[in-house]
Design an enzyme around this catalytic site. Structure first.
Site, PDB file in Angstrom:
ATOM      1  N   GLY A  17      -2.195  -2.112  -2.566  1.00 25.18           N
ATOM      2  CA  GLY A  17      -3.694  -2.562  -2.478  1.00 25.18           C
ATOM      3  C   GLY A  17      -4.308  -1.420  -3.318  1.00 25.18           C
ATOM      4  O   GLY A  17      -3.934  -0.221  -3.792  1.00 25.18           O
ATOM      5  N   GLY A  20      -8.388   2.989  -1.443  1.00 27.98           N
ATOM      6  CA  GLY A  20      -9.547   2.823  -0.350  1.00 27.98           C
ATOM      7  C   GLY A  20      -9.407   1.705   0.350  1.00 27.98           C
ATOM      8  O   GLY A  20     -10.266   1.321   1.252  1.00 27.98           O
ATOM      9  N   GLY A  22      -7.154   0.837   2.579  1.00 20.75           N
ATOM     10  CA  GLY A  22      -6.517   0.768   3.909  1.00 20.75           C
ATOM     11  C   GLY A  22      -5.182   0.697   4.072  1.00 20.75           C
ATOM     12  O   GLY A  22      -4.506   0.725   5.105  1.00 20.75           O
ATOM     13  N   LYS A  23      -4.532   0.954   2.863  1.00 24.93           N
ATOM     14  CA  LYS A  23      -2.976   0.743   2.992  1.00 24.93           C
ATOM     15  C   LYS A  23      -2.393   1.684   3.840  1.00 24.93           C
ATOM     16  O   LYS A  23      -1.606   1.393   4.733  1.00 24.93           O
ATOM     17  CB  LYS A  23      -2.520   0.874   1.559  1.00 24.93           C
ATOM     18  CG  LYS A  23      -2.846  -0.025   0.536  1.00 24.93           C
ATOM     19  CD  LYS A  23      -2.405   0.438  -0.853  1.00 24.93           C
ATOM     20  CE  LYS A  23      -2.853   1.789  -1.150  1.00 24.93           C
ATOM     21  NZ  LYS A  23      -4.061   2.220  -1.583  1.00 24.93           N
ATOM     22  N   SER A  90       0.653   0.457  -6.900  1.00 21.82           N
ATOM     23  CA  SER A  90       1.695  -0.190  -7.525  1.00 21.82           C
ATOM     24  C   SER A  90       1.419  -1.789  -7.647  1.00 21.82           C
ATOM     25  O   SER A  90       2.271  -2.538  -7.342  1.00 21.82           O
ATOM     26  CB  SER A  90       2.988   0.012  -6.740  1.00 21.82           C
ATOM     27  OG  SER A  90       3.283   1.584  -6.596  1.00 21.82           O
TER      28      SER A  90
END
Length: 174
Positions: A17, A20, A22-23, A90
């Site tokens: 993602g 920022g 939230g990964k 990624s």
């Protein structure tokens, strides 16, 4: 349904993602939850792993190069029967394709968050600096990304219900 360990090989859970989104928070929560019953688990955070792998440019090619190394490292660990939780931007087709080709037991999770919400959060000051032209190669601003065709999408536009988001991933595995 994904098996945590299949034929002696571990599972790679790849959370991707934008910055920022939230990964890391969600990924670490998944790691903590799975660790309760699966001691053979490792958590690889994108920022921390980048430090271990050395400096790479933040342009598209540099990001792809470090992402491939991250994937190879996850593959190495999963081949030994470990469950590997990876959190990373990624978000490039080359990485999705490589992972699907080389990781036998693989779950891709897209932590989706609207760019406008990310600009509001701007936890590291990346978006505001990129929009002012102070920095370059910020994915989603001046560096394009490819939306994944993930097995699971977690909408994280609202920063509540963390446990519910973690539970959704863990339940998907079961």
């Amino acid at each position: 349904m994904k098996l945590l360990v299949k034929d002696g090989k571990g599972l790679v859970i790849w959370l991707c993602g934008l910055a920022g989104s939230g990964k890391s928070t969600i990924g670490f929560g998944v790691y903590e939850e799975l660790k309760k019953k699966n001691p053979n688990i490792v958590y690889l955070d994108g920022d921390e792993l980048r430090v271990l792998l050395g400096h790479y440019d933040y342009d598209r090619n540099g990001r792809i190069e470090v992402a491939l190394k991250r994937s190879k490292f996850a593959h190495f660990l999963s081949e030994q029967g470990l469950i590997v939780v990876v959190t990373t931007i990624s978000m490039f087709k080359e990485i999705y394709d490589y992972n699907r080709k080389t990781l036998e037991n693989y779950l891709e999770v897209y932590i989706q968050c609207d760019l406008e919400e990310l600009k509001k959060r701007d936890q590291k000051g990346l978006y505001s600096a990129a929009l002012k032209g102070q920095i370059k190669n910020v994915v989603g601003v001046d560096l394009s990304f490819d939306e994944p065709n993930a097995e699971l999408v977690i909408e994280n536009g609202v920063r509540n219900n963390l446990q519910q988001k973690i539970k959704k991933i863990v339940e998907f595995l079961n």
